[in-house]
Design a protein around this motif. Structure first.
Motif, short mmCIF file in Angstrom:
data_model
loop_
_atom_site.label_atom_id
_atom_site.label_comp_id
_atom_site.label_asym_id
_atom_site.label_seq_id
_atom_site.Cartn_x
_atom_site.Cartn_y
_atom_site.Cartn_z
N LEU A 420 0.85 -1.18 0.00
CA LEU A 420 0.00 0.00 0.00
C LEU A 420 0.89 1.23 0.00
N TYR A 421 0.46 2.28 -0.69
CA TYR A 421 1.32 3.44 -0.93
C TYR A 421 0.66 4.71 -0.39
N SER A 422 1.52 5.66 -0.04
CA SER A 422 1.02 6.97 0.41
C SER A 422 1.94 8.06 -0.11
N ARG A 423 1.33 9.22 -0.31
CA ARG A 423 2.07 10.38 -0.81
C ARG A 423 1.86 11.52 0.19
N ALA A 424 2.95 11.98 0.78
CA ALA A 424 2.85 13.03 1.79
C ALA A 424 4.17 13.79 1.85
N ILE A 425 4.10 15.04 2.29
CA ILE A 425 5.31 15.82 2.51
C ILE A 425 5.83 15.49 3.90
N GLY A 426 7.01 14.91 3.98
CA GLY A 426 7.58 14.51 5.26
C GLY A 426 8.90 15.19 5.51
N LEU A 427 9.77 14.49 6.23
CA LEU A 427 11.06 15.07 6.59
C LEU A 427 11.92 15.33 5.36
N SER A 428 11.74 14.53 4.31
CA SER A 428 12.56 14.71 3.11
C SER A 428 11.99 15.78 2.19
N ASP A 429 10.92 16.47 2.64
CA ASP A 429 10.26 17.47 1.82
C ASP A 429 9.76 16.88 0.51
N GLY A 430 9.46 15.59 0.53
CA GLY A 430 8.86 14.96 -0.65
C GLY A 430 9.83 14.69 -1.78
N LYS A 431 11.13 14.77 -1.55
CA LYS A 431 12.08 14.57 -2.65
C LYS A 431 12.12 13.10 -3.06
N TRP A 432 12.01 12.90 -4.35
CA TRP A 432 12.06 11.55 -4.92
C TRP A 432 13.40 11.41 -5.62
N PHE A 433 14.30 10.61 -5.04
CA PHE A 433 15.66 10.54 -5.56
C PHE A 433 15.80 9.49 -6.67
N ASP A 434 15.06 8.40 -6.56
CA ASP A 434 15.19 7.31 -7.54
C ASP A 434 14.08 7.42 -8.57
#
Length: 532
Positions: A420-434
């Motif tokens: 199950l997946y979730s999309r939220a602004i967290g500690l990483s400020d939502g950065k998607w590295f991969d």
């Protein structure tokens, strides 16, 4: 012989610091794109990678997601809390398509087509419908001499019902016109119910018994689509051409007509076609067909009214595209994606050249996330309502069965995936590295069909460590992309990538990369050439 001095061909430098979104029409602006993948406008006017869609839980099997203070998982035949000690409840039906309609009402999760209610406060799973079929002798008598209150008594006769239920009685062979029909339960016990009834002359009934054939039912209509509004469930039936509302505060009673403000409600609809969806909006309930919008106004059954307009509604198979984005209702129609604020809906998809057969959507942070079924693939498109931009994320072949928004988080689940997946602004400020991404520009003619020389093209891009970025171009009618520059970041930094292009009538550029990025701007220096 003296010749007139030749004038130097001028150069024109243009800066682009505000980027647009997708534009697949025949003519696009210099800051728009024909195609893209995994690009977001959340840092508008710059472009960046989307927020990462992280897996947060692995379920026993693929399931739908519903959030009611906690996360609930609904698989093919059960419902349970997501937390590890959550107890499982078995549902009435086996639905391997995982296509149940789930509606919140108070502490309840109402489940269709199972017609069940899960109480999140107690963990109970209750049936909306209930019935009693006579299996022994029952007695019918006034509760006292001359009373209009009548007690119907038999083994387990009242066990399935509740006080104030409106039930349908049938099979009585005595006082048939009086006892058969809809009755409200005034008092109840495991082995009896009390109703009101008098004979055709208004006198109290005499005591009687029935030996067989009596049936008592609390029934619901078969509903195609359901929503909650003002503490009622609202639903519709294409087969019956009707719209229904439950009793106030009671999702189990749909035939309560006692002359009060809490009554159920039903109205027939005369328009052609099947219902395709329902949603509440700004104080009223809106039912959709592909070519009609039906709106219910009012606050109670005595002043409910139906208004019908012919307009582009929700497409067949796209009921789950309906959602609120801020104060706007968004949905996928037959040939356009629509925004509706009351009155007439408006298309927001004129810049998209797509043909879809289904859609699932929800909102997050003021944007409309819609999964469009395009042939054998499903692609997530994102509409930025504030900036009127379309962006595109990734394509996949796995069926999206849930996209649910709650408390700032967008949840997703898929038919062939236990994660199950979730999309939220967290500690990483939502950065998607991969992340793999690309941007493909519209065809650029620079305001003239003459030959022109692109003296320089520069891109200002911020990259994280190990992120990769390359520029490709193609000219005129060429189908081959040619790489002209690339950068691999050895530290987080902002990179300016300059390059020169050859003479042409028109050109395109393609930016392609891997890892987190921000595209801040670009500039180009253009020199005008000849007609040949």
């Amino acid at each position: 012989m003296r010749f007139k001095p030749m004038q130097a061909i001028g150069k024109n430098k243009q800066m682009i610091g505000v980027f647009g979104g997708l534009n697949q029409s025949s003519v696009g602006a210099d800051n728009e794109f024909l195609d893209m993948k995994n690009v977001s406008s959340r840092l508008y006017p710059s472009l960046t990678a989307p927020v990462a869609n992280d897996d947060f839980y692995t379920a026993e099997k693929p399931c739908q997601i519903f959030v009611k203070n906690e996360i609930y998982l609904i698989d093919e035949n059960s419902i349970m809390r997501q937390r590890e000690n959550g107890s499982k409840r078995i549902l009435n039906l086996y639905r391997n398509k995982l296509d149940r309609t789930l509606v919140g009402m108070g502490a309840y999760i109402c489940i269709f087509p199972d017609k069940q209610v899960y109480n999140t406060a107690t963990g109970e799973l209750l049936d909306m419908e209930a019935s009693y079929t006579q299996s022994g002798s029952i007695s019918i008598a006034p509760v006292s001499e001359g009373s209009s209150f009548v007690k119907i008594q038999g083994t387990n006769l009242g066990k399935a019902f509740n006080k104030d239920d409106v039930v349908t009685l049938s099979g009585f062979t005595q006082y048939t016109d009086v006892l058969n029909g809809a009755k409200a339960i005034k008092e109840i016990g495991d082995n009896f119910i009390v109703i009101t009834a008098v004979d055709e002359n208004g006198a109290a009934l005499r005591s009687i018994t029935e030996e067989r054939g009596v049936k008592i039912e609390r029934k619901l209509p078969d509903l195609d689509f359901v929503c909650e509004f003002n503490n009622r469930l609202w639903g519709c039936s294409s087969a019956n051409h009707e719209i229904y509302a439950s009793k106030l505060g009671d999702p189990t009673n749909w035939n309560s007509y006692q002359g009060t403000a809490a009554d159920s409600y039903a109205v027939s609809v005369g328009s052609d076609g099947n219902f395709t969806g329902v949603i509440s909006q700004q104080g009223y309930v809106v039912f959709f067909k592909e070519d009609y919008i039906h709106t219910i106004y009012g606050t109670k059954p005595s002043n409910f009214s139906l208004d019908t307009v012919q307009a582009r509604g929700v497409a067949e198979g796209c009921s789950r595209s309906l959602c609120h984005v801020n104060e706007t209702v968004m949905y996928v129609g037959r040939d356009a994606i629509m925004a509706y604020t009351g009155g007439m809906p408006e298309s927001v998809s004129d810049k998209l050249d797509l043909r879809w057969t289904g859609a699932v959507a929800n909102q997050w942070r003021g944007m409309y996330f819609v999964d469009l079924i395009l042939g054998d693939t499903r692609t997530t498109y994102v509409y930025d309502l504030k900036n009127n931009l379309w962006m595109k994320e990734d394509s996949h072949t796995n069926k999206l069965i849930s996209r649910f928004y709650s408390n700032g988080v967008l949840y997703e689940s898929y038919a062939d995936d236990r994660d199950l997946y979730s999309r939220a602004i967290g500690l990483s400020d939502g950065k998607w590295f991969d992340v793999d991404w690309y941007l493909e520009s519209v065809y650029l003619e620079e305001g003239t069909i003459d030959q022109k020389k692109v003296h320089s093209l520069q891109f200002n891009v911020e990259l994280e460590v190990d992120a990769y970025f390359a520029v490709y171009v193609r000219y005129d009618n060429d189908v081959t992309w040619r790489r002209v520059a690339s950068v691999t970041a050895d530290r987080r930094n902002t990179y300016t990538v300059p390059l020169k292009l050859k003479k042409c009538e028109r050109y395109q550029y393609r930016l392609e990369g891997h890892g987190w990025f921000i595209l801040y701007g670009m500039s180009k220096t253009i020199g005008k050439g000849s007609e040949r």
